[in-house]
Design a protein around this motif. Structure first.
Motif, mmCIF file in Angstrom:
data_model
loop_
_atom_site.group_PDB
_atom_site.id
_atom_site.type_symbol
_atom_site.label_atom_id
_atom_site.label_comp_id
_atom_site.label_asym_id
_atom_site.label_seq_id
_atom_site.Cartn_x
_atom_site.Cartn_y
_atom_site.Cartn_z
ATOM 1 N N ILE A 203 1.472 9.768 -9.362
ATOM 2 C CA ILE A 203 1.278 10.472 -8.034
ATOM 3 C C ILE A 203 2.646 11.040 -7.326
ATOM 4 N N ARG A 204 3.630 10.071 -7.436
ATOM 5 C CA ARG A 204 4.882 10.653 -7.119
ATOM 6 C C ARG A 204 5.616 11.495 -7.783
ATOM 7 N N GLU A 205 5.729 11.302 -9.320
ATOM 8 C CA GLU A 205 5.910 12.128 -10.176
ATOM 9 C C GLU A 205 5.570 13.691 -9.916
ATOM 10 N N LEU A 206 4.232 13.719 -10.134
ATOM 11 C CA LEU A 206 3.491 15.047 -9.973
ATOM 12 C C LEU A 206 3.571 15.612 -8.703
ATOM 13 N N GLY A 207 3.644 15.011 -7.860
ATOM 14 C CA GLY A 207 3.753 15.224 -6.329
ATOM 15 C C GLY A 207 5.162 16.042 -6.099
ATOM 16 N N ILE A 208 6.172 15.400 -6.696
ATOM 17 C CA ILE A 208 7.417 16.009 -6.658
ATOM 18 C C ILE A 208 7.485 17.293 -7.523
ATOM 19 N N THR A 209 6.916 17.261 -8.717
ATOM 20 C CA THR A 209 6.924 18.422 -9.481
ATOM 21 C C THR A 209 6.332 19.519 -8.888
ATOM 22 N N VAL A 210 5.118 19.419 -8.123
ATOM 23 C CA VAL A 210 4.467 20.442 -7.302
ATOM 24 C C VAL A 210 5.460 21.011 -6.327
ATOM 25 N N MET A 211 5.955 20.148 -5.526
ATOM 26 C CA MET A 211 7.215 20.488 -4.635
ATOM 27 C C MET A 211 8.137 21.327 -5.061
ATOM 28 N N ARG A 212 8.564 20.941 -6.287
ATOM 29 C CA ARG A 212 9.636 21.726 -6.923
ATOM 30 C C ARG A 212 9.232 23.357 -7.138
ATOM 31 N N GLY B 48 12.395 30.989 -4.370
ATOM 32 C CA GLY B 48 14.054 31.225 -4.583
ATOM 33 C C GLY B 48 14.633 29.953 -4.529
ATOM 34 N N ILE B 49 14.231 28.694 -4.295
ATOM 35 C CA ILE B 49 15.155 27.332 -4.113
ATOM 36 C C ILE B 49 14.897 26.505 -5.332
ATOM 37 N N VAL B 50 15.800 26.183 -5.857
ATOM 38 C CA VAL B 50 15.997 25.059 -7.033
ATOM 39 C C VAL B 50 16.186 23.962 -6.419
ATOM 40 N N VAL B 51 15.275 22.774 -6.465
ATOM 41 C CA VAL B 51 15.466 21.353 -5.943
ATOM 42 C C VAL B 51 15.670 20.547 -7.110
ATOM 43 N N ALA C 222 12.328 10.389 0.063
ATOM 44 C CA ALA C 222 13.391 10.895 0.205
ATOM 45 C C ALA C 222 13.406 12.434 -0.156
ATOM 46 N N TYR C 223 12.496 12.730 -1.312
ATOM 47 C CA TYR C 223 12.339 14.139 -1.727
ATOM 48 C C TYR C 223 11.430 14.899 -0.649
ATOM 49 N N LEU D 83 27.151 25.238 -18.426
ATOM 50 C CA LEU D 83 26.103 25.647 -19.194
ATOM 51 C C LEU D 83 24.528 25.307 -18.358
ATOM 52 N N VAL D 84 25.019 24.922 -17.077
ATOM 53 C CA VAL D 84 24.061 24.830 -16.185
ATOM 54 C C VAL D 84 22.862 25.979 -15.594
ATOM 55 N N THR D 85 21.959 26.021 -16.106
ATOM 56 C CA THR D 85 20.833 27.248 -15.784
ATOM 57 C C THR D 85 19.585 26.654 -14.974
ATOM 58 N N ASP D 86 19.067 27.586 -14.373
ATOM 59 C CA ASP D 86 17.804 27.299 -13.618
ATOM 60 C C ASP D 86 16.759 26.692 -14.538
ATOM 61 N N PHE D 87 16.705 27.208 -15.723
ATOM 62 C CA PHE D 87 15.753 26.826 -16.719
ATOM 63 C C PHE D 87 15.918 25.198 -16.926
ATOM 64 N N GLY D 88 17.052 24.803 -17.206
ATOM 65 C CA GLY D 88 17.337 23.439 -17.254
ATOM 66 C C GLY D 88 17.199 22.713 -16.251
ATOM 67 N N ARG D 89 17.575 22.976 -14.895
ATOM 68 C CA ARG D 89 17.521 22.388 -13.727
ATOM 69 C C ARG D 89 15.927 21.855 -13.487
ATOM 70 N N VAL D 90 15.151 22.603 -13.974
ATOM 71 C CA VAL D 90 13.598 22.609 -13.606
ATOM 72 C C VAL D 90 12.742 21.853 -14.995
ATOM 73 N N ALA D 91 13.389 22.185 -16.122
ATOM 74 C CA ALA D 91 12.701 21.700 -17.291
ATOM 75 C C ALA D 91 13.318 20.448 -17.598
ATOM 76 N N ASP D 92 14.239 20.018 -17.293
ATOM 77 C CA ASP D 92 14.972 18.717 -17.702
ATOM 78 C C ASP D 92 14.077 17.573 -16.820
ATOM 79 N N PRO D 93 13.801 17.800 -15.720
ATOM 80 C CA PRO D 93 12.890 16.765 -14.796
ATOM 81 C C PRO D 93 11.677 16.729 -15.404
ATOM 82 N N ILE D 94 10.842 17.673 -15.908
ATOM 83 C CA ILE D 94 9.763 17.949 -16.335
ATOM 84 C C ILE D 94 9.602 17.092 -17.873
#
Length: 217
Positions: free
Chosen positions: A112-121, A128-131, A193-194, A72-83
């Motif tokens: 700064i780290r968390e929000l920065g990585i969220t912006v990068m995602r 079209g790339i899911v990180v 690393a990210y 049940l892995v979805t792009d929504f879950g892969r993005v919303a979960d870290p948020i």
């Protein structure tokens, strides 16, 4: 391409309306409840805030396991979960800084780290790339959650019960602060690393645009 990086599933058959995503949404709903309880002066509210945090953090482990086990892995879950993770942990760190448990520079560095990585995602998602979360990111999350759990324990409550509890209560708080230090180190390490992975993806995306690789699995 790294295992935590993939193309957006433009033709995915899995519906975004499923149990794992519902748990992720539940975690987001629990965040304001946690914040409200944590700002109450009652000891009972402090303990309930800890319970709510544990339930919310538990959904993070549960939703991922269910998603992978039942496909049940979805792009929504892969993005919303870290948020959802960031909403929970950052709100906890901010509250702990407001209450003087953690210094503000600690919370600012984490934010700064968390929000920065969220912006990068979000940047790569538009292309079209899911990180998704990497292994270092998962270690970071575990240490952050453990540190917050220990810091949310109302150690002063045990002093209010009996001043004789001060030695082991002080030891418990110091242990929590040490874990928080380890969490900060893991946070900054995984952030670097990210960023490196992001720079590599940017170069690869210029050479191989997403439009030319939509059929990749």
């Amino acid at each position: 391409m790294a295992t935590h990086v993939s193309r957006v599933e433009r033709h995915a058959k899995v519906s975004a309306i499923n149990v794992p995503n519902a748990l992720t949404v539940l975690r987001l709903i629990l965040v304001p409840i946690f914040i409200y309880l944590k700002f109450q002066d009652l000891w009972s509210a402090q303990w309930w805030a800890l319970v709510v945090f544990c339930v919310a953090a538990g959904t993070d482990q549960l939703d991922g396991k269910i998603a992978r086990a039942y496909g049940l892995v979805t792009d929504f879950g892969r993005v919303a979960d870290p948020i959802a993770d960031k909403a929970l942990t950052l709100s906890a760190f901010v509250i702990l800084s407001i209450q003087g448990v953690l210094p503000w520079w600690f919370t600012i560095l984490v934010a700064i780290r968390e929000l920065g990585i969220t912006v990068m995602r979000a940047f790569f998602l538009k292309r079209g790339i899911v990180v998704a979360a990497s292994q270092s990111g998962k270690i970071k999350t575990f240490l952050q959650v453990l540190a917050i759990f220990l810091l949310l324990i109302p150690w002063d409550y045990f002093l209010a019960l009996n001043l004789a509890n001060k030695p082991w209560a002080s030891f418990g708080l110091m242990t929590a602060l040490c874990v928080a230090g380890a969490a900060l180190a893991a946070t900054l390490w995984s952030g670097v690393a990210y960023v490196r992975e992001g720079m590599r993806l940017a170069r690869d995306n210029e050479e191989n645009p997403v439009e030319d690789a939509e059929q990749e699995n």
